[in-house]
Design a protein around this motif. Structure first.
Motif, mmCIF file in Angstrom:
data_model
loop_
_atom_site.group_PDB
_atom_site.id
_atom_site.type_symbol
_atom_site.label_atom_id
_atom_site.label_comp_id
_atom_site.label_asym_id
_atom_site.label_seq_id
_atom_site.Cartn_x
_atom_site.Cartn_y
_atom_site.Cartn_z
ATOM 1 N N ASP A 31 0.824 -1.203 0.000
ATOM 2 C CA ASP A 31 0.000 0.000 0.000
ATOM 3 C C ASP A 31 0.861 1.256 0.000
ATOM 4 O O ASP A 31 1.957 1.275 0.565
ATOM 5 C CB ASP A 31 -0.915 0.015 1.229
ATOM 6 N N ARG A 33 1.773 5.303 0.938
ATOM 7 C CA ARG A 33 1.860 5.946 2.245
ATOM 8 C C ARG A 33 0.542 6.601 2.652
ATOM 9 O O ARG A 33 0.167 6.594 3.831
ATOM 10 C CB ARG A 33 2.986 6.975 2.246
ATOM 11 N N ILE A 36 -1.674 3.890 3.981
ATOM 12 C CA ILE A 36 -1.164 3.399 5.265
ATOM 13 C C ILE A 36 -1.494 4.375 6.389
ATOM 14 O O ILE A 36 -1.982 3.983 7.459
ATOM 15 C CB ILE A 36 0.355 3.165 5.174
ATOM 16 N N ASP A 37 -1.244 5.664 6.169
ATOM 17 C CA ASP A 37 -1.496 6.661 7.200
ATOM 18 C C ASP A 37 -2.987 6.756 7.519
ATOM 19 O O ASP A 37 -3.369 6.908 8.692
ATOM 20 C CB ASP A 37 -0.961 8.023 6.769
ATOM 21 N N ARG A 39 -5.264 4.371 7.190
ATOM 22 C CA ARG A 39 -5.664 3.167 7.925
ATOM 23 C C ARG A 39 -5.162 3.213 9.371
ATOM 24 O O ARG A 39 -5.867 2.789 10.294
ATOM 25 C CB ARG A 39 -5.139 1.925 7.213
ATOM 26 N N HIS A 40 -3.975 3.763 9.565
ATOM 27 C CA HIS A 40 -3.441 3.885 10.918
ATOM 28 C C HIS A 40 -4.319 4.798 11.770
ATOM 29 O O HIS A 40 -4.591 4.506 12.943
ATOM 30 C CB HIS A 40 -2.008 4.419 10.859
ATOM 31 N N GLY A 75 0.155 -5.197 7.896
ATOM 32 C CA GLY A 75 0.032 -3.750 7.810
ATOM 33 C C GLY A 75 0.735 -3.056 8.953
ATOM 34 O O GLY A 75 1.885 -3.357 9.283
ATOM 35 N N GLU A 76 0.029 -2.146 9.622
ATOM 36 C CA GLU A 76 0.624 -1.350 10.703
ATOM 37 C C GLU A 76 0.598 -2.070 12.046
ATOM 38 O O GLU A 76 0.883 -1.462 13.085
ATOM 39 C CB GLU A 76 -0.095 -0.009 10.845
ATOM 40 N N ASP A 96 4.608 -8.194 6.170
ATOM 41 C CA ASP A 96 3.932 -7.377 5.166
ATOM 42 C C ASP A 96 4.997 -6.907 4.181
ATOM 43 O O ASP A 96 6.160 -6.715 4.562
ATOM 44 C CB ASP A 96 3.246 -6.178 5.813
ATOM 45 N N SER A 98 5.050 -4.039 2.752
ATOM 46 C CA SER A 98 5.215 -2.587 2.833
ATOM 47 C C SER A 98 6.161 -2.208 3.970
ATOM 48 O O SER A 98 5.830 -2.400 5.146
ATOM 49 C CB SER A 98 3.858 -1.908 3.040
ATOM 50 N N ALA A 101 4.628 0.451 6.427
ATOM 51 C CA ALA A 101 3.648 -0.141 7.338
ATOM 52 C C ALA A 101 4.351 -0.911 8.451
ATOM 53 O O ALA A 101 3.968 -0.834 9.627
ATOM 54 C CB ALA A 101 2.699 -1.052 6.569
#
Length: 250
Positions: A31, A33, A36-37, A39-40, A75-76, A96, A98, A101
């Motif tokens: 994914d 950035r 990712i941000d 979703r975080h 992910g994160e 992951d 990424s 992440a």
């Protein structure tokens, strides 16, 4: 150092990068950035906490203390973090593709071990995993069969047909329900299935983040997306299907 003499440095955040350059399909796989941000932030707001808590409850009922649990496409690291809180002393590993992440995951959940690696080529020994799970992440049947010990488990979390239905109604003139797919996994038998559903009451900012973390960020009619951007709030149904598989003796 591994048995063949290769060395892997641990990053400052506490993760390792085990994704060979030859296995990357792009310079920065996974994914982007922005996704990712977003979703975080959604996870930090605990919007998906009922799902994460349910995963922890299922794992706690299946395996004992000090068991090794693998978060595929972690992910994160949100689900790994909640798993630690709910299920107690487990050895949690997450992979992951990424790197951004995984950096967040290593900072957010220091009790787990994270690596930049593919879910289709996990750097763990065969039959070393007591239970694995994936949330909306692709996984390979052959790799699952290699990793999970006989009698171990795999939990597959996917969107149920009505997942984010109100959002799809806003974005598309003729929205379609998610197709429900029950995976056929050689070397596994389906042990159970259940649903997790709840309602989110989103602010405008949370709605933007939720859209940004999904493929809907790139879909929908332009005029419909404009209408969506003008909303101050939205009540939204989220629905998940959880399929539990048990590894057969071999």
């Amino acid at each position: 150092m591994c048995e063949t003499g290769h060395c892997f440095d641990c990053a400052r955040e506490g993760y390792v990068n085990l994704l060979p350059a030859s296995h990357k399909r792009s310079k920065d796989p996974g994914d982007n950035r922005e996704m990712i941000d977003a979703r975080h932030r959604v996870h930090q707001a605990r919007l998906y906490h009922p799902l994460a808590e349910k995963i922890g409850i299922i794992m706690k009922a299946l395996i004992g203390q000090n068991a090794l649990v693998l978060d595929l496409g972690c992910g994160e690291g949100y689900y790994s973090s909640v798993l630690h809180q709910v299920a107690g002393k487990l050895r949690v590993h997450g992979v992951d593709v990424s790197k951004p992440a995984i950096r967040i995951a290593a900072r957010s959940c220091p009790n787990a071990h994270f690596a930049v690696a593919s879910s289709f080529d996990v750097p763990l020994a065969s039959r070393s995993v007591d239970a694995a799970f994936s949330v909306f992440a692709p996984t390979g049947a052959a790799e699952l069969a290699r990793l999970v010990r006989p009698g171990g488990y795999f939990l597959d979390v996917s969107p149920a047909p009505s997942h984010l239905w109100e959002l799809r109604e806003l974005l598309y003139d003729n929205p379609r329900a998610h197709e429900q797919v029950v995976r056929e996994l050689p070397s596994f038998e389906q042990a159970s299935s259940e649903a997790v559903e709840f309602i989110l009451e989103l602010t405008a900012e949370q709605l933007r983040d939720l859209v940004a973390m999904t493929p809907y960020a790139y879909g929908g009619q332009r005029e419909n997306k404009g209408q969506l951007a003008r909303l101050d709030a939205l009540e939204l149904q989220v629905a998940f299907s959880l399929y539990l598989y048990r590894r057969l003796p071999s």
